[in-house]
Design an enzyme around this catalytic site. Sequence first.
Site, PDB file in Angstrom:
ATOM      1  N   TYR A  30      68.725  84.921  57.361  1.00 53.48           N
ATOM      2  CA  TYR A  30      69.829  84.125  57.717  1.00 53.48           C
ATOM      3  C   TYR A  30      71.097  84.761  58.580  1.00 53.48           C
ATOM      4  CZ  TYR A  30      73.393  80.478  56.391  1.00 53.48           C
ATOM      5  OH  TYR A  30      74.606  79.645  56.601  1.00 53.48           O
TER       6      TYR A  30
ATOM      7  N   SER B 127      78.203  80.845  60.847  1.00 50.96           N
ATOM      8  CA  SER B 127      78.806  81.186  59.478  1.00 50.96           C
ATOM      9  C   SER B 127      79.487  82.506  59.442  1.00 50.96           C
ATOM     10  CB  SER B 127      77.308  81.466  58.699  1.00 50.96           C
ATOM     11  OG  SER B 127      77.703  82.111  57.508  1.00 50.96           O
TER      12      SER B 127
HETATM   13  P1  NAD Z   1      72.891  71.221  53.443  1.00 43.35           P
HETATM   14  O1  NAD Z   1      71.585  71.875  52.772  1.00 43.35           O
HETATM   15  O2  NAD Z   1      73.479  70.581  52.267  1.00 43.35           O
HETATM   16  O3  NAD Z   1      72.449  70.227  54.646  1.00 43.35           O
HETATM   17  C1  NAD Z   1      71.660  70.765  55.472  1.00 43.35           C
HETATM   18  C2  NAD Z   1      71.034  69.392  56.334  1.00 43.35           C
HETATM   19  O4  NAD Z   1      70.057  69.867  57.281  1.00 43.35           O
HETATM   20  C3  NAD Z   1      70.079  68.817  55.387  1.00 43.35           C
HETATM   21  O5  NAD Z   1      70.177  67.342  55.151  1.00 43.35           O
HETATM   22  C4  NAD Z   1      68.718  69.020  55.711  1.00 43.35           C
HETATM   23  O6  NAD Z   1      67.649  68.123  55.460  1.00 43.35           O
HETATM   24  C5  NAD Z   1      68.897  69.165  57.262  1.00 43.35           C
HETATM   25  N1  NAD Z   1      67.874  70.163  58.081  1.00 43.35           N
HETATM   26  C6  NAD Z   1      67.242  71.277  57.314  1.00 43.35           C
HETATM   27  N2  NAD Z   1      66.585  71.540  58.315  1.00 43.35           N
HETATM   28  C7  NAD Z   1      66.200  70.808  59.244  1.00 43.35           C
HETATM   29  C8  NAD Z   1      65.276  70.601  60.128  1.00 43.35           C
HETATM   30  N3  NAD Z   1      64.498  71.557  60.720  1.00 43.35           N
HETATM   31  N4  NAD Z   1      65.425  69.449  61.021  1.00 43.35           N
HETATM   32  C9  NAD Z   1      66.344  68.543  60.776  1.00 43.35           C
HETATM   33  N5  NAD Z   1      67.312  68.591  59.783  1.00 43.35           N
HETATM   34  C10 NAD Z   1      67.316  69.624  58.879  1.00 43.35           C
HETATM   35  O7  NAD Z   1      73.557  72.424  53.990  1.00 43.35           O
HETATM   36  P2  NAD Z   1      75.123  72.574  54.598  1.00 43.35           P
HETATM   37  O8  NAD Z   1      75.853  73.588  53.648  1.00 43.35           O
HETATM   38  O9  NAD Z   1      75.623  71.300  54.932  1.00 43.35           O
HETATM   39  O10 NAD Z   1      74.662  73.434  56.002  1.00 43.35           O
HETATM   40  C11 NAD Z   1      74.914  72.899  57.335  1.00 43.35           C
HETATM   41  C12 NAD Z   1      75.144  74.072  57.969  1.00 43.35           C
HETATM   42  O11 NAD Z   1      76.080  74.770  57.694  1.00 43.35           O
HETATM   43  C13 NAD Z   1      73.911  74.973  58.362  1.00 43.35           C
HETATM   44  O12 NAD Z   1      73.646  75.597  59.421  1.00 43.35           O
HETATM   45  C14 NAD Z   1      74.303  76.194  57.239  1.00 43.35           C
HETATM   46  O13 NAD Z   1      73.653  77.318  57.781  1.00 43.35           O
HETATM   47  C15 NAD Z   1      76.030  76.276  57.532  1.00 43.35           C
HETATM   48  N6  NAD Z   1      76.660  76.975  56.644  1.00 43.35           N
HETATM   49  C16 NAD Z   1      76.943  76.526  55.322  1.00 43.35           C
HETATM   50  C17 NAD Z   1      77.469  77.397  54.441  1.00 43.35           C
HETATM   51  C18 NAD Z   1      77.601  76.815  53.000  1.00 43.35           C
HETATM   52  O14 NAD Z   1      78.011  77.740  52.249  1.00 43.35           O
HETATM   53  N7  NAD Z   1      77.176  75.824  52.715  1.00 43.35           N
HETATM   54  C19 NAD Z   1      78.311  78.270  54.956  1.00 43.35           C
HETATM   55  C20 NAD Z   1      78.262  78.610  56.158  1.00 43.35           C
HETATM   56  C21 NAD Z   1      77.426  77.923  57.147  1.00 43.35           C
END
Ligand code: NAD
Length: 254
Positions: free
Chosen positions: A153, A140
């Site tokens: 985070y 991130s």
């Molecule tokens: P999201 O919440 O839409 O999806 C995350 C998925 O991970 C969900 O389906 C959830 O069920 C699954 N998950 C969570 N904990 C889990 C576990 N312990 N075991 C198995 N599955 C698990 O979020 P996203 O935005 O798609 O996030 C994906 C990645 O991107 C994450 O690592 C997040 O930190 C990173 N990220 C997101 C953003 C943003 O703004 N959305 C920005 C930077 C980084």
Amino acid sequence: MGRLDGKTAIISGAAAGIGAAAARRFAAEGARVVLVDRDAARVAAVAEQIGPMASHVAADVASEDGTRRYVEAAVERHGGFDILLANAGILGLVKPIADYPVDVFDAVISVNVRGVWLALKHAMPQLARRGGGSIVVTASTAGVRGSAGLSAYVASKHAVVGMMRTAALEGAAQNIRVNSVNPSPVETAMIRELEDGLDPQSREAARRQLQSRSPLGRYASPEEVAALMLFLASDESRFVTGGVHMIDGGRTAM
Ligand code: NAD
């Protein structure tokens, strides 16, 4: 011809958001995809939508048992794998350090740090047996800068960058490349959680505030992030390892 023809990829956090977008794109580019998520019903639905190129495993990435199960499933189903996208992650709460609950801090570190470390631990020996491969971890902008209210985070994503660099050094001799993708806010459920945490009165105000911090003035789409992941997963990036790849509309140039 697809950019991932003949390859097999494990993708965690694949039931939603960035992971689901990557699963669709990787499969469209010719990869067999093994989708992992703790939300069993949603990950099954995404696999079904993708069709015969996809299968799924319901597992918690923070558990060693769960990690063994999804790695073994990919080996049993496809004889091994070439790509690991360690993407599952959680946000935790938005609170100053003094008010941050210890159990939430532990939960964020458990999924975001222990989960990625377990994925590396169990996937790297399989990739070495295969003659190499590509690992992409989702960090991130919070992996390279601070953010008030997001101590757990931010700590977890800095740790992800450190683990990625270490794994890149350890994996190089076996032709295992390891890179991080570092997005700014992306249009997924996680960013809704952040908006609610930043301004419980007005999600729209939080959204405007977050978007105003980006030189390109908007959030990324999950598909835009998946496109960078695709490049790093594919052989087009064969000389790229140990890199922190920002996809942030210019945020960290400020
Ligand atoms: P999201 O919440 O839409 O999806 C995350 C998925 O991970 C969900 O389906 C959830 O069920 C699954 N998950 C969570 N904990 C889990 C576990 N312990 N075991 C198995 N599955 C698990 O979020 P996203 O935005 O798609 O996030 C994906 C990645 O991107 C994450 O690592 C997040 O930190 C990173 N990220 C997101 C953003 C943003 O703004 N959305 C920005 C930077 C980084």
